[in-house]
Enzyme design. Sequence first.
Site, mmCIF file in Angstrom:
data_model
loop_
_atom_site.group_PDB
_atom_site.id
_atom_site.type_symbol
_atom_site.label_atom_id
_atom_site.label_comp_id
_atom_site.label_asym_id
_atom_site.label_seq_id
_atom_site.Cartn_x
_atom_site.Cartn_y
_atom_site.Cartn_z
ATOM 1 N N CYS A 141 4.956 4.541 -4.195
ATOM 2 C CA CYS A 141 4.701 3.950 -5.357
ATOM 3 C C CYS A 141 3.585 4.498 -5.906
ATOM 4 C CB CYS A 141 4.475 2.587 -5.197
ATOM 5 S SG CYS A 141 6.092 1.406 -4.796
ATOM 6 N N GLN A 156 0.883 -1.279 -0.045
ATOM 7 C CA GLN A 156 0.074 0.033 0.123
ATOM 8 C C GLN A 156 0.818 1.379 -0.195
ATOM 9 O OE1 GLN A 156 -3.051 0.820 -0.452
ATOM 10 N NE2 GLN A 156 -3.877 -1.433 -0.544
ATOM 11 N N SER A 157 1.880 1.198 -0.699
ATOM 12 C CA SER A 157 2.946 2.397 -0.728
ATOM 13 C C SER A 157 2.350 3.793 -1.261
ATOM 14 C CB SER A 157 4.324 1.790 -1.376
ATOM 15 O OG SER A 157 4.885 3.057 -1.741
ATOM 16 N N ASN A 158 2.558 4.787 -0.556
ATOM 17 C CA ASN A 158 2.211 6.044 -1.043
ATOM 18 C C ASN A 158 3.209 6.428 -1.946
ATOM 19 O OD1 ASN A 158 0.200 6.259 0.837
ATOM 20 N ND2 ASN A 158 1.711 6.558 2.483
#
Length: 356
Positions: free
Chosen positions: A89, A85-87
Amino acid sequence: MAGFTVQEIRARIARFPKQTLIHLPTPFRKLDRLSAELGGPEVYIKRDDLTGLAFGGNKSRKLEFIIADALSKGADVIITWASLQSNWCLQTAAAARRFGLQPILVLFKTYDLAPEYDGNLLLDYIVGADIRIREAEKGKVVSEEQAVGIIEEISNEVREWGHKPYVVSVGGSLPGFSMDLPLGAISHAAAFVELLEQAESGGVSPTHVVIATGSGATQAGLTVAAMALKKDVEIIGISVSEEKEAFARIVLKISEETERALGLDSSIKRDDIIVLDDYLKEGYGHVNREVAEAIRLAFTREGIVLDPVYTGKAMAALIDLVTKGRFSKKDRVVFFHTGGTPALFPYRKTLIELLG
Ligand SMILES: *Cc1c(COP(=O)(O)O)cnc(C)c1O
């Protein structure tokens, strides 16, 4: 030696090419109701959740410089990695697509969330990122060693197809791969100047900045600028992933490279890097009751939405520090909102359990 002026720092930052992706300056204001409720120092907020790229956040400041670097190197593909759930990325994918670059995201399953199209992952899908999901150690942020082999493989694949990859490591923080300079931190040296000018034009001189710290460049950039300007502002990083000694070493390394890149005297030492790991608890991506309640408090008192992985933790820390008397009543504490709000949605179950 006297400090640098704001104009001097700005001029040095302006030597690095940048593409416009976001709306600056982001808002700065006092959190009156929250300050009153906590009964401690005056609390202010810097709204970098409102940078305006996708759902906003600190990574979009970094990407203004990183995209410019990728374009100047003739790349047409950007490869990076982080957790599911990377911001970072999502912000990279959004920035890349706007400039006609193809994003390839290697997303590691680092904690207990299901790999569903939700939150940032849904947005990655909609914006057309090439998504590769991989397993990772539970409770850990992805290590560089773990990612390196996979990234090499994908880079070779991209070259075989006749394209030019630009590889940037998690968070756009540590120089290496295709990014030779600490561009993420440089963008946050600029953020400190921006924050300081806004505060001072409103007659406020900040004594502390509280920030969630993950891959380190945001804290490094703010700290380097505060020291170069000889401002007595403590930048307090709330670690969301690493134990504090390991983390402080990373922030210090990025800070030193940032001083060098900006042509400043190297003045930062280990003691200038303040990292607290008391709020890490069960590890990266783990939401506890204090975090859930901090999210609700900021929302109900100020209409501000925080995220569960970074800013909720940083706000829980700020509240705890006020309770423990870390600040005096006369202090002016700035909460630096770094974004990340799309990650609220995949955490719905946990949040409802904790707040129910
Ligand atoms: C990445 C991130 C941070 C941490 O910034 P770093 O420069 O990686 O330390 C803080 N908050 C949010 C919402 C983030 O996405």
